[in-house]
Design a protein around this motif. Structure first.
Motif, PDB file in Angstrom:
ATOM      1  N   MET A 219       0.829  -1.203   0.000  1.00 58.32           N
ATOM      2  CA  MET A 219       0.000   0.000   0.000  1.00 58.32           C
ATOM      3  C   MET A 219       0.869   1.259   0.000  1.00 58.32           C
ATOM      4  SD  MET A 219      -3.417  -0.792   2.281  1.00 58.32           S
ATOM      5  CE  MET A 219      -2.631  -1.604   3.673  1.00 58.32           C
ATOM      6  N   ILE A 220       1.965   1.232   0.750  1.00 56.86           N
ATOM      7  CA  ILE A 220       2.904   2.359   0.734  1.00 56.86           C
ATOM      8  C   ILE A 220       3.496   2.533  -0.654  1.00 56.86           C
ATOM      9  CG2 ILE A 220       5.110   3.182   1.646  1.00 56.86           C
ATOM     10  CD1 ILE A 220       4.381   1.809   4.284  1.00 56.86           C
ATOM     11  N   ASP A 221       3.805   1.423  -1.307  1.00 57.28           N
ATOM     12  CA  ASP A 221       4.380   1.468  -2.651  1.00 57.28           C
ATOM     13  C   ASP A 221       3.418   2.117  -3.649  1.00 57.28           C
ATOM     14  OD1 ASP A 221       6.428   0.592  -4.692  1.00 57.28           O
ATOM     15  OD2 ASP A 221       4.706  -0.556  -5.423  1.00 57.28           O
ATOM     16  N   THR A 222       2.117   1.884  -3.474  1.00 51.69           N
ATOM     17  CA  THR A 222       1.160   2.504  -4.401  1.00 51.69           C
ATOM     18  C   THR A 222       1.190   4.024  -4.266  1.00 51.69           C
ATOM     19  OG1 THR A 222      -0.674   2.307  -2.811  1.00 51.69           O
ATOM     20  CG2 THR A 222      -0.371   0.497  -4.379  1.00 51.69           C
ATOM     21  N   GLU A 223       1.408   4.538  -3.062  1.00 48.76           N
ATOM     22  CA  GLU A 223       1.495   5.990  -2.874  1.00 48.76           C
ATOM     23  C   GLU A 223       2.709   6.541  -3.617  1.00 48.76           C
ATOM     24  OE1 GLU A 223      -0.823   7.766  -1.524  1.00 48.76           O
ATOM     25  OE2 GLU A 223      -1.953   5.952  -1.062  1.00 48.76           O
ATOM     26  N   TYR A 224       3.812   5.815  -3.574  1.00 50.62           N
ATOM     27  CA  TYR A 224       5.002   6.225  -4.326  1.00 50.62           C
ATOM     28  C   TYR A 224       4.713   6.223  -5.829  1.00 50.62           C
ATOM     29  CZ  TYR A 224       9.363   5.441  -6.870  1.00 50.62           C
ATOM     30  OH  TYR A 224      10.364   5.496  -7.785  1.00 50.62           O
ATOM     31  N   ARG A 225       3.998   5.209  -6.282  1.00 58.16           N
ATOM     32  CA  ARG A 225       3.693   5.106  -7.709  1.00 58.16           C
ATOM     33  C   ARG A 225       2.732   6.210  -8.164  1.00 58.16           C
ATOM     34  NH1 ARG A 225       5.464   0.536 -10.123  1.00 58.16           N
ATOM     35  NH2 ARG A 225       6.290  -1.091  -8.759  1.00 58.16           N
ATOM     36  N   VAL A 226       1.856   6.647  -7.279  1.00 58.33           N
ATOM     37  CA  VAL A 226       0.969   7.767  -7.615  1.00 58.33           C
ATOM     38  C   VAL A 226       1.801   9.019  -7.899  1.00 58.33           C
ATOM     39  CG1 VAL A 226      -0.727   9.381  -6.678  1.00 58.33           C
ATOM     40  CG2 VAL A 226      -1.074   6.935  -6.417  1.00 58.33           C
ATOM     41  N   GLY A 227       2.771   9.298  -7.021  1.00 59.30           N
ATOM     42  CA  GLY A 227       3.643  10.448  -7.230  1.00 59.30           C
ATOM     43  C   GLY A 227       4.463  10.327  -8.503  1.00 59.30           C
ATOM     44  N   LEU A 228       4.959   9.129  -8.773  1.00 59.70           N
ATOM     45  CA  LEU A 228       5.738   8.903  -9.991  1.00 59.70           C
ATOM     46  C   LEU A 228       4.872   9.105 -11.229  1.00 59.70           C
ATOM     47  CD1 LEU A 228       8.374   7.942 -11.310  1.00 59.70           C
ATOM     48  CD2 LEU A 228       7.546   5.589 -11.085  1.00 59.70           C
ATOM     49  N   SER A 229       3.648   8.596 -11.185  1.00 60.27           N
ATOM     50  CA  SER A 229       2.728   8.749 -12.314  1.00 60.27           C
ATOM     51  C   SER A 229       2.393  10.218 -12.540  1.00 60.27           C
ATOM     52  CB  SER A 229       1.446   7.947 -12.053  1.00 60.27           C
ATOM     53  OG  SER A 229       0.511   8.139 -13.087  1.00 60.27           O
ATOM     54  N   ARG A 230       2.213  10.974 -11.455  1.00 61.53           N
ATOM     55  CA  ARG A 230       1.928  12.401 -11.570  1.00 61.53           C
ATOM     56  C   ARG A 230       3.084  13.138 -12.255  1.00 61.53           C
ATOM     57  NH1 ARG A 230      -1.631  15.496  -8.612  1.00 61.53           N
ATOM     58  NH2 ARG A 230      -1.903  13.775  -7.134  1.00 61.53           N
ATOM     59  N   SER A 231       4.311  12.800 -11.866  1.00 62.71           N
ATOM     60  CA  SER A 231       5.480  13.441 -12.472  1.00 62.71           C
ATOM     61  C   SER A 231       5.577  13.110 -13.964  1.00 62.71           C
ATOM     62  CB  SER A 231       6.752  12.986 -11.750  1.00 62.71           C
ATOM     63  OG  SER A 231       6.727  13.376 -10.393  1.00 62.71           O
ATOM     64  N   GLU A 232       5.337  11.852 -14.301  1.00 63.04           N
ATOM     65  CA  GLU A 232       5.397  11.452 -15.704  1.00 63.04           C
ATOM     66  C   GLU A 232       4.339  12.178 -16.529  1.00 63.04           C
ATOM     67  OE1 GLU A 232       4.891   7.262 -15.435  1.00 63.04           O
ATOM     68  OE2 GLU A 232       7.035   6.851 -15.092  1.00 63.04           O
ATOM     69  N   ALA A 233       3.137  12.311 -15.968  1.00 58.85           N
ATOM     70  CA  ALA A 233       2.064  12.990 -16.687  1.00 58.85           C
ATOM     71  C   ALA A 233       2.376  14.474 -16.862  1.00 58.85           C
ATOM     72  CB  ALA A 233       0.745  12.810 -15.942  1.00 58.85           C
ATOM     73  N   SER A 234       2.973  15.094 -15.858  1.00 59.55           N
ATOM     74  CA  SER A 234       3.335  16.505 -15.958  1.00 59.55           C
ATOM     75  C   SER A 234       4.383  16.723 -17.044  1.00 59.55           C
ATOM     76  CB  SER A 234       3.853  17.018 -14.609  1.00 59.55           C
ATOM     77  OG  SER A 234       2.842  16.971 -13.632  1.00 59.55           O
ATOM     78  N   LEU A 235       5.381  15.843 -17.081  1.00 60.24           N
ATOM     79  CA  LEU A 235       6.411  15.949 -18.114  1.00 60.24           C
ATOM     80  C   LEU A 235       5.811  15.758 -19.505  1.00 60.24           C
ATOM     81  CD1 LEU A 235       9.361  13.970 -16.462  1.00 60.24           C
ATOM     82  CD2 LEU A 235       9.247  16.426 -16.905  1.00 60.24           C
ATOM     83  N   ALA A 236       4.900  14.793 -19.633  1.00 61.23           N
ATOM     84  CA  ALA A 236       4.253  14.562 -20.930  1.00 61.23           C
ATOM     85  C   ALA A 236       3.415  15.761 -21.342  1.00 61.23           C
ATOM     86  CB  ALA A 236       3.384  13.308 -20.858  1.00 61.23           C
ATOM     87  N   SER A 237       2.774  16.427 -20.384  1.00 60.12           N
ATOM     88  CA  SER A 237       1.964  17.604 -20.689  1.00 60.12           C
ATOM     89  C   SER A 237       2.833  18.751 -21.181  1.00 60.12           C
ATOM     90  CB  SER A 237       1.171  18.035 -19.452  1.00 60.12           C
ATOM     91  OG  SER A 237       0.252  17.040 -19.084  1.00 60.12           O
ATOM     92  N   TRP A 238       3.939  18.981 -20.466  1.00 60.14           N
ATOM     93  CA  TRP A 238       4.839  20.042 -20.908  1.00 60.14           C
ATOM     94  C   TRP A 238       5.445  19.730 -22.271  1.00 60.14           C
ATOM     95  CZ3 TRP A 238       5.085  24.817 -19.442  1.00 60.14           C
ATOM     96  CH2 TRP A 238       4.656  25.172 -18.164  1.00 60.14           C
ATOM     97  N   ASP A 239       5.720  18.474 -22.527  1.00 53.88           N
ATOM     98  CA  ASP A 239       6.243  18.080 -23.837  1.00 53.88           C
ATOM     99  C   ASP A 239       5.231  18.393 -24.930  1.00 53.88           C
ATOM    100  OD1 ASP A 239       8.232  16.506 -25.533  1.00 53.88           O
ATOM    101  OD2 ASP A 239       6.398  15.356 -25.867  1.00 53.88           O
ATOM    102  N   ALA A 240       3.955  18.078 -24.662  1.00 50.17           N
ATOM    103  CA  ALA A 240       2.910  18.389 -25.643  1.00 50.17           C
ATOM    104  C   ALA A 240       2.770  19.890 -25.827  1.00 50.17           C
ATOM    105  CB  ALA A 240       1.582  17.789 -25.184  1.00 50.17           C
ATOM    106  N   LEU A 241       2.902  20.637 -24.746  1.00 49.68           N
ATOM    107  CA  LEU A 241       2.736  22.078 -24.803  1.00 49.68           C
ATOM    108  C   LEU A 241       3.819  22.742 -25.645  1.00 49.68           C
ATOM    109  CD1 LEU A 241       0.929  24.303 -23.515  1.00 49.68           C
ATOM    110  CD2 LEU A 241       2.659  24.518 -21.741  1.00 49.68           C
TER     111      LEU A 241
END
Length: 283
Positions: A219-241
């Protein structure tokens, strides 16, 4: 002035848009599950509009286009696209749509990952609950084994020369002969009941408690993965922008655009960025 027959008045359009925004707000309230549904639909509509701009056969159906434009008009950067289409049949420019498509795709990927992680958290929570129930069951069984022996003596009672269950050492308890006469309930020897109780206690730690720890760590690992997924999505958004206007300038350059036209193209690129807004937000 009343609206012409077959057209939608500005007042009606605003009212319907408000209703749509309320529905979308409720959908977003479902967290990643709602965002997933919303971004999937938005991406479908953007692709349909891009298809119409590209002249794809069957992509220019007015009803479908208006539905798609109504959906994307709920964001500030495309607030007027539906009104413009209804009045002048003017579709939005390609560049902002491409940027919005990239950002929406990033948000969809984030929401999909969030849904999967939410489902995993539910499973891990169920695993933790099952492990806790197993631990309680094992300890209850161990307690029942001890309770089947003779009632324990008072706290101040001293052990005498005669060996009893409650005065025995661990080695005495493991010896089948030493306490053979100290029978427990159900016709079983005290040794067997004590041995079984100790085994149950051991299993409650070596199996049930270990499963609890594993589920908690997952369960702790899923919280880490949420943060990692958020960072990846932010980078992908800026790349699209940023990549859409940059790629546009590159294509114009390869196509033989004059240096004098670069400034104009740069302004168009900045306008495309302004159309979708510089701030990229992942829900």
């Amino acid at each position: 002035e009343p609206a012409a027959a077959g057209t939608v008045s500005d007042k009606d359009a605003v009212g319907k848009k408000k209703e749509l925004c309320k529905l979308l707000a409720k959908l977003r309230g479902l967290d990643d599950f709602g965002v997933k549904v919303l971004t999937e639909e938005r991406l479908t509509k953007i692709n349909a509009i891009l298809g119409a701009l590209g002249g794809e056969p069957g992509a220019g159906n007015q009803g479908e286009l208006e539905t798609g434009l109504a959906l994307i008009s709920t964001s500030s950067q495309f607030a007027q696209v539906l009104t413009r289409y209804q009045k002048a049949k003017k579709l939005p420019p390609v560049e902002p749509l491409l940027i919005d498509k990239g950002i929406t795709t990033a948000q969809l990927n984030y929401a999909q990952a969030g849904v999967q992680l939410a489902e995993s958290r539910v499973q891990y929570a169920q695993d933790y609950e099952a492990a806790t129930q197993l631990e309680v069951l094992l300890l209850a069984r161990a307690k029942a084994e001890i309770a089947a022996l003779k009632p324990p003596p008072a706290a101040e009672t001293k052990c005498g020369e005669k060996l009893t269950v409650f005065c025995a050492s661990v080695s005495d308890l493991m010896d089948q002969k030493k306490l053979a006469k100290e029978a427990g309930g159900g016709g079983e020897s005290a040794n067997r009941r004590v041995y079984r109780a100790l085994a149950l206690v051991s299993e409650s730690y070596s199996v049930a408690r270990d499963r609890q720890v594993e589920a908690a760590l997952r369960m702790i690992d899923t919280e880490y993965r949420v943060g990692l997924s958020r960072s990846e999505a932010s980078l992908a958004s800026w790349d699209a922008l940023l990549s859409v206007p940059v790629n546009q300038l590159k294509e114009y350059h390869l196509g033989g655009t004059k240096v004098s036209d670069v400034a104009t193209l740069a302004v168009q690129a900045v306008q495309a960025l302004a159309a979708v807004g510089i701030a990229v937000r992942i829900p």
